[in-house]
Structures are given as structure tokens and as C-alpha cells.
Design an enzyme around this catalytic site. Sequence first.
Site, PDB file in Angstrom:
ATOM      1  N   HIS A 193      40.511  40.004  53.921  1.00 45.01           N
ATOM      2  CA  HIS A 193      39.643  41.686  53.869  1.00 45.01           C
ATOM      3  C   HIS A 193      40.793  42.100  54.875  1.00 45.01           C
ATOM      4  CE1 HIS A 193      36.029  43.333  55.139  1.00 45.01           C
ATOM      5  NE2 HIS A 193      36.433  43.526  56.417  1.00 45.01           N
ATOM      6  N   ALA A 222      44.727  40.568  23.021  1.00 44.14           N
ATOM      7  CA  ALA A 222      46.534  41.018  22.536  1.00 44.14           C
ATOM      8  C   ALA A 222      47.151  39.192  23.510  1.00 44.14           C
ATOM      9  CB  ALA A 222      47.614  42.266  23.298  1.00 44.14           C
TER      10      ALA A 222
END
Length: 341
Positions: free
Chosen positions: A320, A195
Site C-alpha cells: 500500500h 500476440a
Amino acid sequence: MADGETESVVPANLIIATGSRPRQLPGLETDGERILTSDDVLRLEKLPASILIVGGGVIGVEWASMLNDFGVEVTIAESAPRLLPNEDRDIAEELARQLRRRGVRIATGVTFKAETVRRHHDGISVTAATADGDVEWTAEYMLVSVGREPNTAGIGLENTDVCLKDGFIQVNQNFQTSEPHIYAIGDVIGGLQLAHAAAHEGIAAAEHLCGVGLSGTDFRQIPRCIYSRPEIAAIGMTEEQAKAKGYDVAVGRVPFQAIAKAIVAGHAAGFAKVVTDRASGDILGVHLIGPHATELIAEASVAVGLNAAHWEIGRAAHPHPTLSEAVAEAMLAIDGKSLVI
């Protein structure tokens, strides 16, 4: 028209976006009752006890993964030597391993004997030739998932000079057919039948006919996504394809087990893999299997689009703990600089 009369509409430009439908397999033609397409399965009113999926490509493994999650007994039979034959071998092998751990039966290198198909009041059976000899499979339903074919019949192409190849409309880099005022995009032209690929093609075609924007769509920058469990996403060449094209390949690979966010979330199976040209550092392909892979691949799409080197992505600060660290660490692993492996 409502009164039976016809009217011809002649626009200055036309974009054909008629899409595709499930492809039939000779000898295993679907009937919507026991032998189903992916469209037919959506119309089932209750979950089957068992299903045999013919075809281990993208649609086949997505249905296998979902139906297994719903408690259906699933068997996948693929004619190629492995699942997902168009994706990276390491990714395909990891998916097969994880599906088998969940109880999905997988057979590859299979040839069906169409003359053995038998429909019963409560199911269907068929015999197939495998590396271990003939095997008879019985299931409540069979899902034939062997790709899709373009919707080009019955739309009037016979009145034009539009060229077809294997049923697909042929276009140039601007999505123009052999009649320049007629464009075509999406599944009907083949390529990546996704798509988001069709959306980018449509934008490129519309901008070209309006005389604005850049021409064409670079399919190397279009991510391929598989919505199984685990998710799979990739962009660019597989390791095998890069080697076949003559590249001196360097590979970086980092398991999600080394990524703190994946461990915290409880979904640490899978890995990130980066394929690069050893001499230049150019990124040739990125392949992910694991949590939120279809989200993480967007960064790789930008990297490929900007012709970034692996070390440029690896050195960019990634927060992180996040799953995005897997992509960065795989880039760093190419030069032996990953902090987690």
C-alpha cells in the site's frame, strides 16, 4: 528461385504461423481510400477530421479511444446490442460510459444498408437501420473493424490433408494438425488472436515436437487485453458465461475510486471485478477496467493457473498504496471483507 525455378523444402516438422488479416464486410469492402482497414489507417499521413468505425470489438474501441485522444470526431457503430460483446457486460457498459463522456458517439444494434454507401471527394456517407429508425452518417473516412480472418490461402495447404474449419486450421491440444508433423499456432488457428497467446502456443508446439515440456495451452489462463483508455483486461469467464454454465456465482467488485494510488495518480475511473464459484471459492474470471489494467491482470493469470481460491489472493499481502490492491480488495469483497468498501 531467382532464375524462376522452384524448389521444394521438406522438413521433418513444420509450424504454420501465417497470422491473419482484417476481415471484409460484404457490401462495405475496403478500398484503402475512403473505406479503410486497421492496416490502412496506419498509412494515413494526417489525422482525419472525422471517422466512422464499423465494429465495436477490441480493435474498434482501441482505434476509437486513440483517435478521440488525437482530437478526431469518432462514431462507433456496432451490430451487437453493446460494445465488446465477448467481454463482461459490466466492463462493456463502463467503457461505453467513459467513451461517451469523452465525446465518442456510440450506436449499437446497427444494420448497415450497403447499397446506400456513397463516396465523395472529401468523405463517405452511409445509411444504417437503428432502434430509432434509419440514420445517415457522414465522415471523412470509414474504418471497417469486424475481426480478422486467417492467412491460409496460397500457402500450399491444398497439397496436404490439413483440415480447415471456417478458414481456420484445426489443431489438437498439442497444436498438431491432421498431419502430425505439421503444427499451427497463432491467429491462423483462431481462438484468442493475441500476440502473447501465439507466443505461448509456439512454445508449446516447439516443445512437443522436440519431446520436452508440457502439452497444450490452457486458454483459461491467457489474459485478454484491450489497449484503450481506460485499459481493459480479463481472464476466464464473464459473469454471464459462468451463470450459463450452471455455476452458483459470487461476485466481488471494487472501484478504483477506493484505491489510494489511483486517486493520487488522477486516474480513478473503473473497477476490478472477480467472478467465483460460491461453493468452492474457485476463481472463474477476473475483469479489470481502469489504470494499468493490462499490467494488473498478470496476478490473476497466476492465480487461475494455480487454481487459487479468491480468499487466498485476497489474504496475500499487497503493498500500500498500489493499484494491485484493487485486485486483492475485489477478492475480499466476495466475502464482505474488503477494507475499502
